[in-house]
Design a protein around this motif. Structure first.
Motif, PDB file in Angstrom:
ATOM      1  N   THR B  14       0.814  -1.228   0.000  1.00 25.86           N
ATOM      2  CA  THR B  14       0.000   0.000   0.000  1.00 25.86           C
ATOM      3  C   THR B  14       0.839   1.265   0.000  1.00 25.86           C
ATOM      4  OG1 THR B  14      -0.147  -0.247   2.382  1.00 25.86           O
ATOM      5  CG2 THR B  14      -2.040  -0.983   1.094  1.00 25.86           C
ATOM      6  N   SER B  15       2.120   1.122   0.053  1.00 24.26           N
ATOM      7  CA  SER B  15       2.959   2.322   0.148  1.00 24.26           C
ATOM      8  C   SER B  15       2.889   3.154  -1.119  1.00 24.26           C
ATOM      9  CB  SER B  15       4.398   1.914   0.429  1.00 24.26           C
ATOM     10  OG  SER B  15       4.839   1.058  -0.604  1.00 24.26           O
ATOM     11  N   SER B  16       2.646   2.498  -2.274  1.00 20.80           N
ATOM     12  CA  SER B  16       2.618   3.254  -3.533  1.00 20.80           C
ATOM     13  C   SER B  16       1.213   3.682  -3.918  1.00 20.80           C
ATOM     14  CB  SER B  16       3.227   2.413  -4.652  1.00 20.80           C
ATOM     15  OG  SER B  16       2.478   1.232  -4.786  1.00 20.80           O
ATOM     16  N   MET B  17       0.241   3.360  -3.070  1.00 22.99           N
ATOM     17  CA  MET B  17      -1.142   3.697  -3.417  1.00 22.99           C
ATOM     18  C   MET B  17      -1.334   5.209  -3.554  1.00 22.99           C
ATOM     19  SD  MET B  17      -4.518   1.961  -2.076  1.00 22.99           S
ATOM     20  CE  MET B  17      -4.860   2.696  -0.521  1.00 22.99           C
ATOM     21  N   ALA B  18      -0.703   5.941  -2.644  1.00 23.57           N
ATOM     22  CA  ALA B  18      -0.810   7.398  -2.696  1.00 23.57           C
ATOM     23  C   ALA B  18      -0.295   7.920  -4.024  1.00 23.57           C
ATOM     24  CB  ALA B  18      -0.035   8.014  -1.538  1.00 23.57           C
ATOM     25  N   ASP B  19       0.781   7.346  -4.495  1.00 20.37           N
ATOM     26  CA  ASP B  19       1.353   7.796  -5.774  1.00 20.37           C
ATOM     27  C   ASP B  19       0.404   7.515  -6.927  1.00 20.37           C
ATOM     28  OD1 ASP B  19       3.589   8.464  -4.325  1.00 20.37           O
ATOM     29  OD2 ASP B  19       4.517   6.502  -4.630  1.00 20.37           O
ATOM     30  N   ILE B  20      -0.191   6.321  -6.903  1.00 24.24           N
ATOM     31  CA  ILE B  20      -1.119   5.945  -7.975  1.00 24.24           C
ATOM     32  C   ILE B  20      -2.328   6.884  -7.969  1.00 24.24           C
ATOM     33  CG2 ILE B  20      -2.616   4.104  -8.844  1.00 24.24           C
ATOM     34  CD1 ILE B  20      -0.565   2.139  -7.444  1.00 24.24           C
ATOM     35  N   ALA B  21      -2.844   7.127  -6.760  1.00 26.19           N
ATOM     36  CA  ALA B  21      -3.995   8.015  -6.641  1.00 26.19           C
ATOM     37  C   ALA B  21      -3.645   9.423  -7.109  1.00 26.19           C
ATOM     38  CB  ALA B  21      -4.492   8.036  -5.204  1.00 26.19           C
ATOM     39  N   PHE B  22      -2.448   9.872  -6.766  1.00 25.47           N
ATOM     40  CA  PHE B  22      -1.986  11.193  -7.206  1.00 25.47           C
ATOM     41  C   PHE B  22      -1.942  11.279  -8.726  1.00 25.47           C
ATOM     42  CE2 PHE B  22       0.063  13.260  -3.409  1.00 25.47           C
ATOM     43  CZ  PHE B  22      -0.514  14.479  -3.637  1.00 25.47           C
ATOM     44  N   LEU B  23      -1.442  10.221  -9.314  1.00 18.47           N
ATOM     45  CA  LEU B  23      -1.319  10.175 -10.760  1.00 18.47           C
ATOM     46  C   LEU B  23      -2.689  10.291 -11.419  1.00 18.47           C
ATOM     47  CD1 LEU B  23       1.453   9.226 -12.370  1.00 18.47           C
ATOM     48  CD2 LEU B  23      -0.154   7.480 -13.132  1.00 18.47           C
ATOM     49  N   LEU B  24      -3.644   9.533 -10.915  1.00 17.26           N
ATOM     50  CA  LEU B  24      -5.015   9.586 -11.432  1.00 17.26           C
ATOM     51  C   LEU B  24      -5.598  10.982 -11.243  1.00 17.26           C
ATOM     52  CD1 LEU B  24      -6.493   6.213 -10.210  1.00 17.26           C
ATOM     53  CD2 LEU B  24      -6.469   6.998 -12.563  1.00 17.26           C
ATOM     54  N   LEU B  25      -5.365  11.525 -10.055  1.00 18.65           N
ATOM     55  CA  LEU B  25      -5.873  12.862  -9.740  1.00 18.65           C
ATOM     56  C   LEU B  25      -5.350  13.874 -10.735  1.00 18.65           C
ATOM     57  CD1 LEU B  25      -7.334  14.777  -7.786  1.00 18.65           C
ATOM     58  CD2 LEU B  25      -5.234  14.913  -6.490  1.00 18.65           C
ATOM     59  N   ILE B  26      -4.046  13.816 -10.990  1.00 20.76           N
ATOM     60  CA  ILE B  26      -3.438  14.776 -11.909  1.00 20.76           C
ATOM     61  C   ILE B  26      -4.000  14.586 -13.318  1.00 20.76           C
ATOM     62  CG2 ILE B  26      -1.238  15.392 -13.017  1.00 20.76           C
ATOM     63  CD1 ILE B  26      -0.014  14.807 -10.134  1.00 20.76           C
TER      64      ILE B  26
END
Lengths: 136, 131
Positions: B14-26
């Protein structure tokens, strides 16, 4: 009086809930994004200074009118006398409907007037002449 | 052949989940086009709604195919319509401006005329059929 106090508060920002916050933002943007529905005709909009925003995209129907005098609604070319049927149905479905006329600046007023007449017949009276902001 | 494997407990990283979500958000931030439509708002009169209005309260505003404006019988330059209407509205605040265009008038000229009326804070604008 003792003045030496030990600072025991940790100065870390809690990052555990960050994915949740980001997800919330993501969902907000996904829900509010309205993709452009129709491509319309190629028009050069007139310029005006005293312009106002359309209230809501959901309560707006567009009519395109090109330089050559083609009328398009929802990417279908229509004859001016058929506008009333299309707009009557739309207006019945949504009483707050505003019609946005995207006409080319060199289109002729005869056709615009025909559209006016048709819209009056369809009881769709809220109108917006789509235009660009003019620079003083 | 050794087939025995130890199950070490399945966990999704789950450590990279924030990054994935950020990417989608952007991605969504970039693709969202907030091209709010802008324009001149106007309300058409309802069908069959014809009112008798005193002649003194009507100002006929004609625009021909060359974009020349005739305001109550006098020729006025398009950019001066704003001032002229303001002056006339100050004299008579019940004034209704009736805009009439020629069939061959360019839509752009017509919109500039309506814009001029709006800038003069004229609220009672009536649109007549073309001739």
């Amino acid at each position: 009086m003792k003045l030496n106090r030990k600072v025991n508060i940790s100065s870390d920002i809690p990052t555990a809930s960050m994915p949740d916050i980001i997800f919330m933002l993501l969902i907000f943007f996904m829900v509010t994004t309205v993709l452009r529905e129709y491509s319309g005709l190629d028009v050069e909009l007139p310029k005006a200074k005293r312009i106002q925003k359309l209230k809501s995209k959901r309560h707006t129907a567009h009519i395109w009118l090109s330089k050559q005098g083609q009328i398009s609604i929802e990417d279908k070319l229509v004859r001016s006398e058929n506008i009333r049927h299309i707009m009557y149905a739309k207006r019945a479905a949504d009483p707050q409907l505003t019609i946005s006329i995207k006409a080319d600046k060199s289109a002729r007023m005869g056709l615009v007037s025909d559209i006016h007449t048709e819209l009056r017949k369809a009881d769709a009276l809220m109108l917006n002449y789509s235009s660009k902001t003019a620079i003083e | 052949m050794n087939k025995k494997r130890r199950f070490k407990g399945g966990e999704i990283p789950t450590s990279s989940m924030a990054d994935i979500a950020f990417l989608l958000l952007i991605f969504f931030l970039v693709t969202t086009t907030i091209d709010m439509d802008k324009g001149l708002g106007i309300v058409l009169p309802a069908e069959g709604e014809e009112l008798e209005i005193k002649k003194t309260n009507i100002l006929n505003c004609l625009i021909n195919s060359q974009g020349n404006v005739l305001l109550g019988g006098d020729p006025v330059a398009l950019k001066d319509v704003n001032k002229e209407i303001r002056r006339r509205l100050a004299e008579n605040d019940k004034l209704i401006i009736s805009v009439k265009a020629h069939k061959k008038t360019k839509y752009g000229d017509y919109v500039s005329l309506i814009d001029q009326l709006k800038r003069a804070n004229a609220t009672r604008i009536s649109i007549a059929d073309t001739e």
